[in-house]
Design a protein around this motif. Structure first.
Motif, short mmCIF file in Angstrom:
data_model
loop_
_atom_site.label_atom_id
_atom_site.label_comp_id
_atom_site.label_asym_id
_atom_site.label_seq_id
_atom_site.Cartn_x
_atom_site.Cartn_y
_atom_site.Cartn_z
N GLU A 14 0.84 -1.21 0.00
CA GLU A 14 0.00 0.00 0.00
C GLU A 14 0.88 1.25 0.00
OE1 GLU A 14 -3.04 2.79 0.09
OE2 GLU A 14 -3.06 0.70 -0.52
N ARG A 17 2.31 1.67 -3.46
CA ARG A 17 1.32 2.23 -4.39
C ARG A 17 1.22 3.74 -4.22
NH1 ARG A 17 -0.96 -2.89 -3.78
NH2 ARG A 17 -2.02 -2.46 -1.81
N ARG A 18 1.16 4.20 -2.98
CA ARG A 18 1.02 5.64 -2.73
C ARG A 18 2.25 6.42 -3.17
NH1 ARG A 18 -2.11 6.75 2.91
NH2 ARG A 18 -3.78 5.22 2.67
N ALA A 42 2.48 -3.10 -7.73
CA ALA A 42 2.22 -1.94 -6.87
C ALA A 42 3.03 -0.72 -7.30
CB ALA A 42 2.54 -2.29 -5.41
N GLU A 132 -3.84 -0.47 7.58
CA GLU A 132 -2.77 -0.26 6.60
C GLU A 132 -2.77 1.15 6.03
OE1 GLU A 132 -2.65 -3.24 3.55
OE2 GLU A 132 -2.48 -4.86 5.02
N GLY A 133 -3.94 1.71 5.82
CA GLY A 133 -4.02 3.06 5.28
C GLY A 133 -3.44 4.09 6.23
N ALA A 136 0.39 3.58 6.35
CA ALA A 136 1.05 4.17 5.18
C ALA A 136 1.05 5.69 5.25
CB ALA A 136 0.38 3.69 3.89
#
Length: 152
Positions: A14, A17-18, A42, A132-133, A136
């Protein structure tokens, strides 16, 4: 910006990805070649290495701006002691301008000591991985913080 992510596991995808969505390069260390496809999907670069063998990470630091040592789920031991110390020593005379650490209080003390010695800004992450968000997002904020901090 290029980051070297050591640890992070699946939640690290994650984060990858960001970071890659924002145009940053992520070199994601994995011991397992089978994880390569997920890392690349990702947006990251899979880098085969083993944090228990710091020599395998040597070239992973090439052109890296921020080192992420995300070993919060690793048991206490060498990854938060001697291996972490060796990795921090490798940041001397590199392009690394910041370190974000997730792990143990003992490891945090190692990072604090070695970062002061190397004159590299650092952050100690204490956000749990359950969300997870949020995890991250906390790392992204810490990256911004170490990059904004004066060096030395």
């Amino acid at each position: 910006m290029r980051v070297l992510m050591v640890g992070g596991g699946r939640p690290g995808l994650e984060l990858t990805r960001r970071l890659s969505a924002d145009g940053h390069a992520v070199r994601f260390v994995t011991r397992n070649e089978a994880f390569r496809e997920e890392i690349e999907a990702a947006g990251g670069e899979a880098y085969l290495g083993d944090p228990d063998r710091i020599g395998t990470l040597r070239y992973g630091l090439d052109n890296v701006t921020v080192l992420l040592w995300l070993m919060g789920r690793a048991p206490d031991g060498d990854l938060h002691g001697s291996r972490l110390t060796m990795m921090m020593e490798r940041t001397i005379d590199t392009t690394v301008r910041g370190v974000v650490y997730e792990g143990t209080p003992e490891g945090a003390a190692v990072v604090e000591k070695m970062a002061a010695y190397n004159e590299i800004p650092y952050a100690i992450l204490d956000t749990p991985r359950a969300d997870e968000g949020a995890w991250a997002s906390a790392i992204l904020a810490e990256i911004d913080g170490v990059l904004a901090a004066p060096r030395g």
